[in-house]
Design a protein around this motif. Structure first.
Motif, PDB file in Angstrom:
ATOM      1  N   ASP A 110       0.881  -1.225  -0.122  1.00  0.00           N
ATOM      2  CA  ASP A 110       0.213  -0.097  -0.146  1.00  0.00           C
ATOM      3  C   ASP A 110       0.799   1.336   0.024  1.00  0.00           C
ATOM      4  OD1 ASP A 110      -2.294  -1.477   0.197  1.00  0.00           O
ATOM      5  OD2 ASP A 110      -2.420  -1.572   2.327  1.00  0.00           O
ATOM      6  N   MET A 111       2.051   1.266   0.681  1.00  0.00           N
ATOM      7  CA  MET A 111       2.771   2.470   0.672  1.00  0.00           C
ATOM      8  C   MET A 111       4.216   2.229  -0.318  1.00  0.00           C
ATOM      9  SD  MET A 111       3.261   2.210   4.882  1.00  0.00           S
ATOM     10  CE  MET A 111       4.145   4.010   4.881  1.00  0.00           C
ATOM     11  N   ASN A 112       3.885   1.548  -1.090  1.00  0.00           N
ATOM     12  CA  ASN A 112       4.724   1.276  -2.345  1.00  0.00           C
ATOM     13  C   ASN A 112       6.244   1.266  -1.954  1.00  0.00           C
ATOM     14  OD1 ASN A 112       2.741   1.755  -4.523  1.00  0.00           O
ATOM     15  ND2 ASN A 112       2.832   3.633  -3.795  1.00  0.00           N
ATOM     16  N   LEU A 113       6.565   0.443  -0.647  1.00  0.00           N
ATOM     17  CA  LEU A 113       7.859   0.484  -0.250  1.00  0.00           C
ATOM     18  C   LEU A 113       8.375  -1.178  -0.733  1.00  0.00           C
ATOM     19  CD1 LEU A 113       7.178   0.949   3.502  1.00  0.00           C
ATOM     20  CD2 LEU A 113       8.261   2.390   1.884  1.00  0.00           C
ATOM     21  N   GLN A 114       9.819  -1.162  -1.114  1.00  0.00           N
ATOM     22  CA  GLN A 114      10.311  -2.064  -1.571  1.00  0.00           C
ATOM     23  C   GLN A 114      10.369  -3.142  -0.792  1.00  0.00           C
ATOM     24  OE1 GLN A 114      14.334  -0.862  -3.061  1.00  0.00           O
ATOM     25  NE2 GLN A 114      13.403  -0.361  -5.015  1.00  0.00           N
ATOM     26  N   THR A 115      10.457  -4.533  -0.972  1.00  0.00           N
ATOM     27  CA  THR A 115      10.354  -5.911  -0.015  1.00  0.00           C
ATOM     28  C   THR A 115      11.467  -6.465  -0.412  1.00  0.00           C
ATOM     29  OG1 THR A 115       8.627  -6.859  -1.523  1.00  0.00           O
ATOM     30  CG2 THR A 115       7.878  -5.647   0.543  1.00  0.00           C
ATOM     31  N   SER A 116      12.124  -7.135   0.446  1.00  0.00           N
ATOM     32  CA  SER A 116      13.419  -8.139   0.018  1.00  0.00           C
ATOM     33  C   SER A 116      12.676  -9.501   0.011  1.00  0.00           C
ATOM     34  CB  SER A 116      14.314  -8.051   0.911  1.00  0.00           C
ATOM     35  OG  SER A 116      13.673  -8.482   2.364  1.00  0.00           O
ATOM     36  N   LYS A 117      13.349 -10.288  -0.903  1.00  0.00           N
ATOM     37  CA  LYS A 117      12.634 -11.723  -1.053  1.00  0.00           C
ATOM     38  C   LYS A 117      12.958 -12.606   0.324  1.00  0.00           C
ATOM     39  CE  LYS A 117      13.594 -15.822  -3.711  1.00  0.00           C
ATOM     40  NZ  LYS A 117      14.123 -16.493  -4.869  1.00  0.00           N
ATOM     41  N   GLN A 118      11.845 -13.349   0.723  1.00  0.00           N
ATOM     42  CA  GLN A 118      12.197 -13.989   1.934  1.00  0.00           C
ATOM     43  C   GLN A 118      12.093 -15.382   1.606  1.00  0.00           C
ATOM     44  OE1 GLN A 118       8.560 -12.252   4.274  1.00  0.00           O
ATOM     45  NE2 GLN A 118      10.140 -11.341   5.533  1.00  0.00           N
ATOM     46  N   SER A 119      12.482 -16.318   2.498  1.00  0.00           N
ATOM     47  CA  SER A 119      12.617 -17.626   2.208  1.00  0.00           C
ATOM     48  C   SER A 119      11.969 -18.388   3.582  1.00  0.00           C
ATOM     49  CB  SER A 119      14.059 -18.199   1.995  1.00  0.00           C
ATOM     50  OG  SER A 119      15.071 -17.818   3.025  1.00  0.00           O
ATOM     51  N   PHE A 120      11.889 -19.806   3.484  1.00  0.00           N
ATOM     52  CA  PHE A 120      11.325 -20.362   4.883  1.00  0.00           C
ATOM     53  C   PHE A 120      12.604 -20.658   5.815  1.00  0.00           C
ATOM     54  CE2 PHE A 120       9.705 -23.702   7.273  1.00  0.00           C
ATOM     55  CZ  PHE A 120       8.218 -23.543   7.150  1.00  0.00           C
ATOM     56  N   PRO A 121      12.287 -20.317   6.979  1.00  0.00           N
ATOM     57  CA  PRO A 121      13.476 -20.311   7.887  1.00  0.00           C
ATOM     58  C   PRO A 121      14.122 -21.714   8.065  1.00  0.00           C
ATOM     59  CG  PRO A 121      11.258 -20.314   9.086  1.00  0.00           C
ATOM     60  CD  PRO A 121      10.924 -20.053   7.706  1.00  0.00           C
ATOM     61  N   VAL A 122      15.254 -21.808   8.331  1.00  0.00           N
ATOM     62  CA  VAL A 122      15.828 -23.088   8.248  1.00  0.00           C
ATOM     63  C   VAL A 122      16.628 -23.267   9.670  1.00  0.00           C
ATOM     64  CG1 VAL A 122      17.680 -24.776   7.087  1.00  0.00           C
ATOM     65  CG2 VAL A 122      16.280 -23.049   5.855  1.00  0.00           C
ATOM     66  N   GLU A 123      16.087 -24.367  10.387  1.00  0.00           N
ATOM     67  CA  GLU A 123      16.914 -24.690  11.754  1.00  0.00           C
ATOM     68  C   GLU A 123      18.088 -25.541  11.594  1.00  0.00           C
ATOM     69  OE1 GLU A 123      13.277 -26.633  13.133  1.00  0.00           O
ATOM     70  OE2 GLU A 123      12.788 -25.009  14.502  1.00  0.00           O
ATOM     71  N   ARG A 175      18.560 -20.069  10.530  1.00  0.00           N
ATOM     72  CA  ARG A 175      18.474 -19.081   9.403  1.00  0.00           C
ATOM     73  C   ARG A 175      17.307 -18.343   9.145  1.00  0.00           C
ATOM     74  NH1 ARG A 175      20.657 -20.367   3.377  1.00  0.00           N
ATOM     75  NH2 ARG A 175      18.732 -21.061   3.147  1.00  0.00           N
ATOM     76  N   SER A 176      17.025 -17.045   9.481  1.00  0.00           N
ATOM     77  CA  SER A 176      15.725 -16.555   9.301  1.00  0.00           C
ATOM     78  C   SER A 176      15.201 -16.470   7.944  1.00  0.00           C
ATOM     79  CB  SER A 176      15.718 -15.278  10.164  1.00  0.00           C
ATOM     80  OG  SER A 176      16.757 -14.307   9.736  1.00  0.00           O
ATOM     81  N   THR A 177      13.802 -15.840   7.907  1.00  0.00           N
ATOM     82  CA  THR A 177      13.342 -15.777   6.497  1.00  0.00           C
ATOM     83  C   THR A 177      14.104 -14.631   5.774  1.00  0.00           C
ATOM     84  OG1 THR A 177      12.023 -14.048   7.523  1.00  0.00           O
ATOM     85  CG2 THR A 177      11.170 -16.332   7.502  1.00  0.00           C
ATOM     86  N   ASN A 178      15.074 -13.846   6.186  1.00  0.00           N
ATOM     87  CA  ASN A 178      15.709 -12.698   5.527  1.00  0.00           C
ATOM     88  C   ASN A 178      17.014 -13.106   5.397  1.00  0.00           C
ATOM     89  OD1 ASN A 178      16.991 -12.478   8.058  1.00  0.00           O
ATOM     90  ND2 ASN A 178      16.126 -10.504   8.414  1.00  0.00           N
TER      91      ASN A 178
END
Length: 235
Positions: A159-172, A213-216
């Motif tokens: 909604d705010m036209n902010l850039q988003t970084s690609k996210q992945s599934f967290p890996v334990e 390893r988190s989503t970012n």
């Protein structure tokens, strides 16, 4: 002493049988309780209790009954997956209880649902003002899903036209101090890489209770020694 041994063996057998049946019926049966799931769970529970504690009944006969009933439950579930008509009869249908912000009292009466229950369900979704609700639906598992009115929806980055970084599934990567080798291999990571990452933070693998390893893509290490002098302990 014979009765104790018999009860012990029957209880172990009942536990093993129910674990196998639960695995066969699948996770969805556990996570959601439709009409069919409710009946199957209650009946299998009663039959398993008889297998475990009712020594006057022949264990093999009870076991055959459990397996037969489980087969019926599995067959009904399989048929429900293939036929929408059977699925509607077995599982029921979602019921709309609020439409365009208006409470459908007739549907609530059919469901034997009170306003107290509706308000409680809404509060559990952090909705304390009923005027925020556009639609509310009672799902097959007995939980209420809600669509808020547009003016009460949270603002998103889109909604705010902010850039988003690609996210992945967290890996334990480490749990309870043990390296999870399967997760490393599936994500093309090596134990040497993990050890080097830990060393760069002044840690040895033995110091780490949990690593992920988190989503970012960032690594998070939680060490056994939290270095908190007075941890909060509320009983």
């Amino acid at each position: 002493m014979t009765h104790i041994a018999d009860t012990l063996m029957r209880s172990i057998a009942a536990f093993i049988v129910m674990m196998i049946i639960t695995r066969i019926l699948g996770k969805s049966t556990i996570s959601r309780m439709t009409y069919h799931d409710f009946v199957a769970t209650i009946t299998l529970g009663a039959m398993t209790a008889n297998l475990s504690l009712n020594t006057s009944m022949n264990g093999w006969q009870v076991l055959i009954g459990i397996v037969t009933f489980s087969g019926i439950a599995y067959l009904v579930m399989a048929l429900a997956l293939k036929s929408r008509t059977i699925r509607k009869w077995v599982s029921g249908q979602p019921t709309v209880i609020m439409e365009d912000g208006k409470i459908l009292e007739s549907n609530m009466r059919k469901l034997k649902m009170t306003m107290d229950t509706l308000n409680q369900e809404l509060r559990e979704k952090n909705i304390f003002n009923i005027e925020e609700v556009q639609y509310a639906v009672l799902e097959l598992n007995g939980k209420i899903t809600v669509l808020r009115k547009p003016e009460y929806l949270p603002v998103t980055r889109k909604d705010m036209n902010l850039q988003t970084s690609k996210q992945s599934f967290p890996v334990e990567l480490i749990m309870d101090g043990q390296i999870i080798s399967d997760n490393l291999h599936q994500n093309h990571l090596s134990e040497e890489w993990l050890v080097s990452q830990a060393k760069s933070r002044g840690l040895a693998i033995g110091d780490i209770c949990y690593a992920v390893r988190s989503t970012n893509g960032q690594l998070h290490f939680d060490r056994y020694d939290d270095r908190i002098r007075q941890p909060v302990d509320k009983e």
